[in-house]
Design an enzyme around this catalytic site. Sequence first.
Site, mmCIF file in Angstrom:
data_model
loop_
_atom_site.group_PDB
_atom_site.id
_atom_site.type_symbol
_atom_site.label_atom_id
_atom_site.label_comp_id
_atom_site.label_asym_id
_atom_site.label_seq_id
_atom_site.Cartn_x
_atom_site.Cartn_y
_atom_site.Cartn_z
ATOM 1 N N HIS A 130 17.539 7.853 -51.831
ATOM 2 C CA HIS A 130 16.862 6.558 -51.665
ATOM 3 C C HIS A 130 16.991 6.022 -50.238
ATOM 4 C CE1 HIS A 130 15.391 2.564 -51.923
ATOM 5 N NE2 HIS A 130 16.517 2.184 -51.329
ATOM 6 N N CYS A 174 9.609 1.346 -53.606
ATOM 7 C CA CYS A 174 10.017 2.685 -53.162
ATOM 8 C C CYS A 174 9.559 3.722 -54.184
ATOM 9 C CB CYS A 174 11.529 2.738 -53.002
ATOM 10 S SG CYS A 174 12.133 4.335 -52.442
ATOM 11 N N CYS A 227 14.330 5.382 -57.524
ATOM 12 C CA CYS A 227 13.633 4.133 -57.850
ATOM 13 C C CYS A 227 12.583 4.295 -58.929
ATOM 14 C CB CYS A 227 12.998 3.553 -56.586
ATOM 15 S SG CYS A 227 14.228 3.033 -55.366
ATOM 16 N N ASP A 255 24.142 17.737 -31.462
ATOM 17 C CA ASP A 255 24.823 16.982 -30.416
ATOM 18 C C ASP A 255 25.735 17.937 -29.639
ATOM 19 O OD1 ASP A 255 26.950 17.473 -32.085
ATOM 20 O OD2 ASP A 255 27.384 15.372 -32.521
ATOM 21 N N ASP A 257 19.023 8.689 -34.599
ATOM 22 C CA ASP A 257 19.864 9.285 -35.637
ATOM 23 C C ASP A 257 20.951 8.277 -35.942
ATOM 24 O OD1 ASP A 257 21.548 9.931 -33.113
ATOM 25 O OD2 ASP A 257 22.870 10.381 -34.783
ATOM 26 N N CYS A 293 10.818 6.844 -54.343
ATOM 27 C CA CYS A 293 11.784 7.944 -54.441
ATOM 28 C C CYS A 293 12.215 8.161 -55.888
ATOM 29 C CB CYS A 293 12.988 7.695 -53.528
ATOM 30 S SG CYS A 293 14.315 6.738 -54.293
HETATM 31 ZN ZN LIG Z 1 14.047 4.560 -53.607
#
Ligand SMILES: [Zn+2]
Length: 371
Positions: free
Chosen positions: A333, A302, A307, A92, A264, A304
């Site tokens: 996550h 999920c 999870c 930015d 963003d 990830c």
């Molecule tokens: Zn997750």
Amino acid sequence: MGTFGFKVEAVDGPARAGVARSGHGDFLTPAFMPVGTAGTVKGITTAELRVAGADIVLSNTYHLFLRPGHRVIGELGGLHRFMNWSGPILTDSGGFQAFSMADRVKMDDRGFEFSSILDGSRHLLSPELSMEIQAALGSDIVMVLDECPALPAPRKRLEEAVARTTAWARRCVESYDGPGVLFGIVQGGTCMDLRERSAAELQEIGFPGYAVGGVAVGEPEDQIAGIAGRTAALLPEDKPRYLMGVGRPQDLVEAVARGLDMFDCVMPTRNARNGTLFTSRGKVNIKRAGHQRDPSPLDPECDCEACTKYSRAYLRHLFMSNEILGHRLHTIHNLTFYLRLMRRMRAAIFEGRFEAFRREFMSSPAVGVEP
Ligand SMILES: [Zn+2]
């Protein structure tokens, strides 16, 4: 000036899927850029960012200018090497932080004069200095310095901001000498005729990409997508459109539906550190006592690390004990959730079923709070 290209690969109504080519590789759109304020997405490594699905990150000029300083980063080979991120980086302009975070700000045609939050030293963030900083960092996408008034603002104030933003955009183009490309920023607040003027003036200068600025700065939440969409329609179809600082998952879906390509927001990472987690069943407050003995995963949909390897009970324990690992897993996550949402939108656009996807998502538990 660096290399940059953008190609729209598929459209479905106003929604678009594309690929952007930068000096540090490609990124796919719709794209969400995790925010790495001080040259780091707080708590996680760039390898973990990749696993979460990020292919472009955002960093903040203001913070890196104050510490460690753009000259230091430049001497060390630029921000990509400094933070060990080989993909594209967008920075930015620093104006928003100089204005909103700093003490004793004075703004005029020269730029933002402010006192450092670190040591009180006075600085003038001019369009020229913003370009010098972003060139030294080696950013692939460089944002022009703009003026973004908080809303609501009187029309005259918005009009002045548009004029100053155009004048500064010209000065940025004239002074930038670095490896990246510049994006212009459309201002105008809630006045669509001013946004039209701003978009036209910036296109006269000509940029490889355009941002919709001045949204989510105080106007009602239900106006954000509408203003963003009407502004997107004023911008060239063959250039990426970046909606700055937005937002919630449902805001991203509504903005993609209206032709925006890049986003963003600090929301997934900041919320992660506060224990607020986005899931397919709605927002989860991991602090809640109900999770204390819950062996189930945070989000069964999920993939990830948080999870697939840990229980809600354990994540809550980490949070309540203020363990660093909790912040890390929650960040991983939330970013995985956001970045998967972008990929799902992209797939829906390619398959010509974006409107069905949008309707399904907007009526799903994901947009609410888990009961
Ligand atoms: Zn997750």
